[in-house]
Enzyme design. Sequence first.
Site, short mmCIF file in Angstrom:
data_model
loop_
_atom_site.label_atom_id
_atom_site.label_comp_id
_atom_site.label_asym_id
_atom_site.label_seq_id
_atom_site.Cartn_x
_atom_site.Cartn_y
_atom_site.Cartn_z
CG PHE A 13 -1.54 1.25 1.62
CD1 PHE A 13 -2.12 2.11 0.69
CD2 PHE A 13 -1.56 1.64 2.97
CE1 PHE A 13 -2.69 3.33 1.08
CE2 PHE A 13 -2.13 2.83 3.37
CZ PHE A 13 -2.69 3.68 2.43
CG ASP A 34 6.81 -6.26 -2.42
OD1 ASP A 34 6.35 -5.23 -1.92
OD2 ASP A 34 6.32 -7.40 -2.20
CB ILE A 61 14.21 -7.52 3.14
CG1 ILE A 61 13.27 -8.04 4.24
CG2 ILE A 61 13.54 -6.45 2.30
CD1 ILE A 61 12.92 -7.00 5.31
CG ASP A 136 0.88 5.61 15.49
OD1 ASP A 136 0.73 4.44 15.08
OD2 ASP A 136 -0.05 6.44 15.51
CD GLU A 137 -0.57 -0.04 15.00
OE1 GLU A 137 -0.68 -1.16 15.53
OE2 GLU A 137 -1.16 0.29 13.96
CE1 TYR A 161 3.06 -3.79 11.56
CE2 TYR A 161 1.72 -2.42 13.01
CZ TYR A 161 2.56 -2.55 11.92
OH TYR A 161 2.88 -1.45 11.16
CB SER A 164 7.33 -7.79 14.75
OG SER A 164 6.36 -7.09 13.98
CG LEU A 201 -11.87 1.06 10.14
CD1 LEU A 201 -12.86 0.02 10.62
CD2 LEU A 201 -11.71 2.16 11.19
CE1 TYR A 218 -12.78 -6.22 14.08
CE2 TYR A 218 -10.64 -5.29 14.62
CZ TYR A 218 -11.43 -6.09 13.81
OH TYR A 218 -10.86 -6.79 12.78
#
Length: 365
Positions: A13, A34, A61, A136-137, A161, A164, A201, A218
């Site tokens: 994306f 990729d 990679i 930012d997660e 996620y 990692s 989403l 959710y």
Amino acid sequence: MNNCILVTGGAGFIGSNFVLDWLARSQESVINLDKLSYAGNLENLASLQDDSRHIFVQGDIGDTALVERLLATRQPRAVVNFAAESHVDRSIHGPEAFVQNNIVGTFRLLESVRAYWAGLEDKTKSGFRFLHVSTDEVYGSLSKEEPAFTEHHPHEPNSPYSASKAASDHLVRAWHHTYGLPVLTTNCSNNYGPYHFPEKLIPLVIVNALAGKSLPVYGDGQQIRDWLYVSDHCSAIRRVLEAGRIGETYNVGGWNEQANLSIVQTICGLLDQLRPRADGQPYRNQIAFVADRPGHDRRYAIDARKIERELGWKPAETFESGIAKTVQWYLGHQEWVANVQSGAYRDWVRTQYGNAEAGNAASAS
Ligand code: NAD
Ligand code: TYD
């Protein structure tokens, strides 16, 4: 120096948006590495078919021999690392791919790049950059009252996620401090826009709404995310690559915190105007509250003042303009949507939302 950059994950994306934007603005070639996982889609890059500045290489990679060969033969002046597994819900169902691609993959890429960079002559060596695209997660979850994440916020990841991605951020940081590799890291909030895979989403809601399916929200739908239009993320990465200080991290965000339910309602409102339902009912009737995501982070918010202060970057789109463009894009690209809804996509929808494929509008309204 050499007039090309190596982009990893450039068929996904954000990566494909970045490659398209880059080649629209620069004569500099892009080597696009990729592995074409379920999320990689060469159709995103179809407009570059006859453009010799885009060199696509299918590969991982973590394939050291391949990456070393590519670096040696192409001699890029920079590497921009987008390649990763990126969906939180998939990381809950199958965390191993996240450890393998995001942690081991980044480690191997760093090692290949370090060997290449060490062998460059002084002038080219000092201009070389490794830019790691992160999220930012990694900072964890905020309460409603807490200030937005700055670059000094500790890494407190909560999902497989984000853990990692946090691990890969740490590896990048260590490769700078220990080996002197000239790295830059960006931590960006939730992106949306063209070519967004409809497991996330915003595209899921657009695609399900048009298909008459339910719009799964959710929990209570009051989880907050900051949303940034994808081309703004691309411009931030270009700016950091151009002028970011080596070893620094830059938070990138849209100054646009919104609850998930409000995002879903906005999309419904736009579709009501642009493609009204045949029965005259509003799309919001398709909203269905479903079981919450395990360990669901309540709020992310980005303080993007550092990148504005140091590099003069600000988002160009408002959420209003960006989401309108996004909905229009999906309405105009129904064939792209149909093509990505492969058997593997349908399997995922069944795994995540149950056999009814996220239900249908009739049962949800
Ligand atoms: P995506 O899932 O759409 O695309 C990821 C791409 O990477 C795919 O084309 C896939 O084939 C490729 N890939 C995965 N593992 C690979 C490997 N081992 N070797 C080579 N290619 C591999 O993801 P996206 O949403 O475009 O995100 C790109 C990057 O930006 C990720 O690193 C993600 O963590 C980060 N990011 C995403 C967001 C967001 O909102 N989507 C926000 C901030 C940061
Ligand atoms: P998502 O697009 O998966 O991004 P992330 O989890 O990386 O933030 O989800 C955005 C928010 O929307 C998140 O709080 C989870 C929620 N969500 C739903 O409510 N329903 C859904 O079907 C999906 C995919 C996400």
